[in-house]
Design an enzyme around this catalytic site. Structure first.
Site, PDB file in Angstrom:
ATOM      1  N   HIS A  92      27.160  13.266   4.117  1.00  0.00           N
ATOM      2  CA  HIS A  92      26.274  12.102   4.069  1.00  0.00           C
ATOM      3  C   HIS A  92      27.013  10.834   4.489  1.00  0.00           C
ATOM      4  CE1 HIS A  92      24.720  15.055   1.205  1.00  0.00           C
ATOM      5  NE2 HIS A  92      23.509  14.562   1.447  1.00  0.00           N
ATOM      6  N   SER A 230      19.680  11.306   3.688  1.00  0.00           N
ATOM      7  CA  SER A 230      20.184  12.263   4.691  1.00  0.00           C
ATOM      8  C   SER A 230      19.182  12.428   5.822  1.00  0.00           C
ATOM      9  CB  SER A 230      20.430  13.621   4.026  1.00  0.00           C
ATOM     10  OG  SER A 230      19.207  14.220   3.648  1.00  0.00           O
TER      11      SER A 230
END
Ligand code: HPA
Length: 316
Positions: A92, A230
């Site tokens: 991430h 994400s």
């Protein structure tokens, strides 16, 4: 270009690990598994199967998040035994990687031959109609960091991957979405009783803090149905490279849209204790995000398997 040469080096490393498995080497389908959704890897046929830890792959960043294992799994999925490559775990932006690094594995999947990408994630529900455990097929996104400059395609364009100004107005493939709804309807028994399938807009935020109440209302007003940290960087890189996209969010918590109790409110009978209960209600935490996932995750994984079976049987 350094990203191209890095991606080529990664591909030649992966290809060497697949040398003895020509049937797995050029999968059409890539699947990115989000938080708590890596269980799909466990349903891949045990043989032939090739597992490569991210830590061993040159150019891949390793995820530091609990619940993100971090491995590539090549194998055959579903009843039709379709060759797939799964990313079990992802990195991430909030972990400190550049947004290009977050998108890098998708570039590698493209060079490996992936043409259809299925992306899953855990997300917070902003749409008040959504319940924890519902699944949302994404039909659009809002890229908050990207609108402000943290964009995976920033910098000189890499022609090998795609064009300078790619359109994203058609990023979420209509035919794939239609097929997912059909799979869901035909296979309703796979989704336990009240699990619903919605369609909505995902807003990408940097994290790692969960949103404030005011931010949740702000994102809702913008037109978002789910919020997460994400997916959008990967989807942009995938669309740049011309892949077809199907993306799904599992609603793991509902965002708190009500304002916090006011500090100048007249204290009721219960005093601060009552107000603190109101404040605690709906407060997001990572454990909840991972746990509420389990059963729902299995349903969603089954939906993905059946979707691929149907897609292979009747493409388009
Ligand atoms: N916000 C952002 N990301 C998330 C959430 C949330 O509420 N739930 C799961 N991922």
């Amino acid at each position: 270009d350094s990203i191209v040469s890095a991606a080529r080096e990664t591909v030649s490393f992966i290809s060497s690990r697949l040398a003895e498995y020509p049937q797995l080497a050029c999968p059409n389908f890539g699947i990115i598994c989000g938080s708590g959704l890596g269980g799909l890897a466990g349903t891949i046929a045990p043989t032939p199967q090739v597992v490569i830890e991210y830590a061993d792959i040159p150019g891949f960043a390793v995820s530091t998040v609990v619940g993100h294992a971090g491995k590539l799994v090549f194998g055959l999925l579903g009843e039709k035994q379709t060759p797939c490559v799964l990313m079990a775990g992802r990195v991430h932006f909030y972990e400190g990687h550049t947004i290009e690094k977050v998108a890098f594995p998708v570039r590698v999947l493209h060079l490996l031959g992936v043409t259809t990408l299925i992306v899953t994630n855990a997300a917070g529900g902003l749409n008040p109609e959504y319940n924890v455990g519902d699944v949302v097929v994404l039909n659009d996104h809002i890229n908050i960091p990207g609108l402000a400059g943290a964009h995976p395609l920033r910098g000189p364009n890499i022609e090998e991957f795609g064009t300078r100004f790619p359109a994203l107005s058609d990023a979420y493939d209509l035919a794939l979405r239609r097929k997912l709804h059909l799979t869901y309807k035909r296979q309703q028994e796979v989704m336990r009783s009240k699990r619903r399938l919605h369609e909505g807009v995902y807003v990408f935020v940097s994290g790692p803090s969960f949103e404030t109440r005011a931010e949740c209302r702000f994102l809702r007003v913008l037109g978002a149905d789910v919020v997460g940290m994400s997916t959008v960087p990967e989807i942009i890189a995938a669309r740049h490279a011309g892949m077809r996209i199907l993306a799904m969010s599992l609603v793991t918590n509902c965002a708190v849209l009500e304002p916090t109790p006011r500090g100048d409110a007249v204290l009721a009978e219960g005093g601060d204790a009552e107000l603190n209960k109101v404040i605690e209600k709906g407060k997001a935490n990572h454990e909840e995000v991972l746990e509420s996932g389990k059963e729902a995750a299995e349903d969603m994984q089954r939906l993905v398997r059946m979707f691929i079976d149907e897609l292979v049987e009747t493409p388009n």
